[in-house]
Design a protein around this motif. Sequence first.
Motif, PDB file in Angstrom:
ATOM      1  N   ALA A  13       1.050  -1.031  -0.371  1.00 54.79           N
ATOM      2  CA  ALA A  13       0.479   0.076  -0.373  1.00 54.79           C
ATOM      3  C   ALA A  13       0.982   1.555  -0.279  1.00 54.79           C
ATOM      4  O   ALA A  13       0.439   2.295  -0.986  1.00 54.79           O
ATOM      5  CB  ALA A  13      -1.317  -0.133   0.595  1.00 54.79           C
ATOM      6  N   ILE A  14       2.275   1.233   0.917  1.00 56.19           N
ATOM      7  CA  ILE A  14       2.735   2.706   0.646  1.00 56.19           C
ATOM      8  C   ILE A  14       3.319   2.852  -0.166  1.00 56.19           C
ATOM      9  O   ILE A  14       4.422   3.609  -0.615  1.00 56.19           O
ATOM     10  CB  ILE A  14       3.642   2.357   2.289  1.00 56.19           C
ATOM     11  N   VAL A  15       4.464   1.336  -0.815  1.00 54.00           N
ATOM     12  CA  VAL A  15       5.347   2.294  -1.541  1.00 54.00           C
ATOM     13  C   VAL A  15       5.600   2.356  -3.144  1.00 54.00           C
ATOM     14  O   VAL A  15       5.859   3.108  -3.085  1.00 54.00           O
ATOM     15  CB  VAL A  15       6.412   0.090  -1.697  1.00 54.00           C
ATOM     16  N   PRO A  16       4.209   2.392  -3.336  1.00 52.12           N
ATOM     17  CA  PRO A  16       4.068   2.816  -4.647  1.00 52.12           C
ATOM     18  C   PRO A  16       3.475   4.417  -4.796  1.00 52.12           C
ATOM     19  O   PRO A  16       4.072   5.440  -5.708  1.00 52.12           O
ATOM     20  CB  PRO A  16       2.347   2.448  -5.057  1.00 52.12           C
ATOM     21  N   TRP A  17       3.052   4.915  -3.122  1.00 59.60           N
ATOM     22  CA  TRP A  17       3.496   6.384  -2.892  1.00 59.60           C
ATOM     23  C   TRP A  17       4.521   6.764  -2.815  1.00 59.60           C
ATOM     24  O   TRP A  17       5.038   8.139  -2.965  1.00 59.60           O
ATOM     25  CB  TRP A  17       2.456   6.629  -1.785  1.00 59.60           C
ATOM     26  N   VAL A  18       5.722   6.319  -2.127  1.00 57.59           N
ATOM     27  CA  VAL A  18       6.419   6.765  -1.516  1.00 57.59           C
ATOM     28  C   VAL A  18       7.764   7.092  -3.010  1.00 57.59           C
ATOM     29  O   VAL A  18       8.166   7.635  -3.427  1.00 57.59           O
ATOM     30  CB  VAL A  18       7.887   5.820  -0.819  1.00 57.59           C
ATOM     31  N   GLU A  19       7.255   5.426  -4.256  1.00 54.99           N
ATOM     32  CA  GLU A  19       7.972   5.629  -5.639  1.00 54.99           C
ATOM     33  C   GLU A  19       7.734   7.039  -6.123  1.00 54.99           C
ATOM     34  O   GLU A  19       8.669   7.259  -6.804  1.00 54.99           O
ATOM     35  CB  GLU A  19       7.845   4.715  -5.996  1.00 54.99           C
ATOM     36  N   ALA A  20       6.053   7.426  -6.108  1.00 58.57           N
ATOM     37  CA  ALA A  20       6.482   8.560  -7.072  1.00 58.57           C
ATOM     38  C   ALA A  20       6.429   9.964  -6.241  1.00 58.57           C
ATOM     39  O   ALA A  20       6.359  10.911  -7.963  1.00 58.57           O
ATOM     40  CB  ALA A  20       4.419   8.930  -6.603  1.00 58.57           C
ATOM     41  N   LEU A  21       7.161   9.716  -5.141  1.00 60.41           N
ATOM     42  CA  LEU A  21       7.363  11.518  -5.172  1.00 60.41           C
ATOM     43  C   LEU A  21       9.093  11.254  -6.560  1.00 60.41           C
ATOM     44  O   LEU A  21       9.327  12.210  -6.184  1.00 60.41           O
ATOM     45  CB  LEU A  21       8.338  11.376  -3.514  1.00 60.41           C
ATOM     46  N   THR A  22       9.635  10.174  -6.502  1.00 60.63           N
ATOM     47  CA  THR A  22      10.768  10.624  -7.550  1.00 60.63           C
ATOM     48  C   THR A  22       9.836   9.957  -8.741  1.00 60.63           C
ATOM     49  O   THR A  22      10.506  11.229  -9.557  1.00 60.63           O
ATOM     50  CB  THR A  22      11.961   9.602  -6.639  1.00 60.63           C
ATOM     51  N   SER A  23       9.612   9.249  -9.399  1.00 61.28           N
ATOM     52  CA  SER A  23       9.309   9.035 -10.770  1.00 61.28           C
ATOM     53  C   SER A  23       8.236   9.438 -10.843  1.00 61.28           C
ATOM     54  O   SER A  23       8.650  10.287 -12.018  1.00 61.28           O
ATOM     55  CB  SER A  23       8.589   7.058 -10.604  1.00 61.28           C
ATOM     56  N   ALA A  24       6.761  10.113 -10.569  1.00 62.69           N
ATOM     57  CA  ALA A  24       5.715  10.751 -11.120  1.00 62.69           C
ATOM     58  C   ALA A  24       6.535  12.556 -11.059  1.00 62.69           C
ATOM     59  O   ALA A  24       6.231  12.987 -11.892  1.00 62.69           O
ATOM     60  CB  ALA A  24       4.784  10.167 -10.398  1.00 62.69           C
ATOM     61  N   TYR A  25       6.129  12.826  -9.358  1.00 56.79           N
ATOM     62  CA  TYR A  25       6.635  13.942  -8.752  1.00 56.79           C
ATOM     63  C   TYR A  25       7.738  14.766  -9.461  1.00 56.79           C
ATOM     64  O   TYR A  25       8.485  15.931  -9.051  1.00 56.79           O
ATOM     65  CB  TYR A  25       6.096  14.661  -8.101  1.00 56.79           C
ATOM     66  N   LYS A  26       8.834  14.398  -9.293  1.00 60.09           N
ATOM     67  CA  LYS A  26      10.319  14.539  -9.328  1.00 60.09           C
ATOM     68  C   LYS A  26      10.608  14.942  -8.717  1.00 60.09           C
ATOM     69  O   LYS A  26      11.157  16.454  -8.613  1.00 60.09           O
ATOM     70  CB  LYS A  26      10.300  15.284 -10.635  1.00 60.09           C
ATOM     71  N   ALA A  27      10.446  14.641  -7.135  1.00 61.53           N
ATOM     72  CA  ALA A  27      10.958  15.803  -6.163  1.00 61.53           C
ATOM     73  C   ALA A  27      11.658  15.402  -4.725  1.00 61.53           C
ATOM     74  O   ALA A  27      11.466  15.476  -3.655  1.00 61.53           O
ATOM     75  CB  ALA A  27       9.771  15.901  -4.899  1.00 61.53           C
ATOM     76  N   ALA A  28      11.809  14.666  -5.583  1.00 63.67           N
ATOM     77  CA  ALA A  28      13.563  14.095  -4.675  1.00 63.67           C
ATOM     78  C   ALA A  28      14.162  15.036  -3.533  1.00 63.67           C
ATOM     79  O   ALA A  28      14.414  14.940  -2.697  1.00 63.67           O
ATOM     80  CB  ALA A  28      14.303  12.791  -5.188  1.00 63.67           C
ATOM     81  N   GLU A  29      15.108  15.538  -4.300  1.00 66.37           N
ATOM     82  CA  GLU A  29      15.796  16.881  -4.573  1.00 66.37           C
ATOM     83  C   GLU A  29      15.060  17.728  -3.105  1.00 66.37           C
ATOM     84  O   GLU A  29      14.888  18.083  -2.114  1.00 66.37           O
ATOM     85  CB  GLU A  29      16.322  17.649  -5.417  1.00 66.37           C
ATOM     86  N   HIS A  30      13.736  18.295  -3.565  1.00 65.40           N
ATOM     87  CA  HIS A  30      13.267  19.075  -3.032  1.00 65.40           C
ATOM     88  C   HIS A  30      12.454  18.857  -1.346  1.00 65.40           C
ATOM     89  O   HIS A  30      12.415  19.820  -0.796  1.00 65.40           O
ATOM     90  CB  HIS A  30      11.767  19.219  -4.186  1.00 65.40           C
ATOM     91  N   LEU A  31      12.375  17.238  -1.795  1.00 67.88           N
ATOM     92  CA  LEU A  31      11.591  16.912   0.031  1.00 67.88           C
ATOM     93  C   LEU A  31      13.025  16.204   0.861  1.00 67.88           C
ATOM     94  O   LEU A  31      12.494  15.431   1.681  1.00 67.88           O
ATOM     95  CB  LEU A  31      11.257  15.974  -0.420  1.00 67.88           C
TER      96      LEU A  31
END
Length: 230
Positions: A182-200
């Motif tokens: 349930a959780i891992v697709p949301w965590v992955e989306a922060l990088t893959s879909a939202y491109k927010a790894a650096e921002h966050l």
Amino acid sequence: MQLQLVRERWPAKHPSFIQLYSMNTPNGIKVALALEEMGLKYEPHLINILEDDQFTQAFKVINPNSKIPALIDPNGPDDHPISLMESGAILRYLADKTGEFTPLDRAGRSACDQWLFFQVGHIGPMFGQFGHFFKYAVESCDHPYPVQRYTNETRRLLGVLDEHLQRHEYMLGESYSIVDMAIVPWVEALTSAYKAAEHLQLADFTSVTRWEAICTARPAYQRARQVCAL
Ligand SMILES: N[C@@H](CCC(=O)N[C@@H](CS)C(=O)NCC(=O)O)C(=O)O
């Protein structure tokens, strides 16, 4: 019968299989992942939420709230078909159906459900709103407040996960479960879909990063990402 409307709009090639109506967003991937991990026979149907398929009368039969994912299991309880909405409820249903990826004792099952509800009540809505304002609504909202608010809340929730995962290999301890799914697709989306790894500053959350790498390396995860892809 109402379900007939759904079957006519999205005809099944394999009517005896579970019918999945979804798209490969984080909530959609969750359910495809559970079906893949559990080895259940299922037939996916793309509901294109970018083209408003979710608002059609046919889709509202299986989810009056017009959100993916939803499914119909033709072999539900007591040999009757069952249709379900809400990804957390679907994961619980599939885990109960197979007896897999969930503790079976009452205490373990309650621990499982508390984290499942935590995902559905906090991680999904907050990460989703973060992605909306950080990536998708950049043109329509130039006020800094929504990005600030959802950045703070996303990082706060990542901190909750990180502290937990410092002490546990997976969300429920030693075993991979529907909570991780349930959780891992949301965590992955922060990088893959939202491109927010650096921002966050995701690199701060070392235990989340370790756990995410293990979960996303599973072959079922790689397959699930492609289910109901555009
Ligand atoms: N609580 C629901 C949330 C489902 C949800 O928000 N799905 C999104 C895609 S991730 C959706 O269908 N969005 C279409 C829309 O809002 O019109 C669940 O866990 O199933």
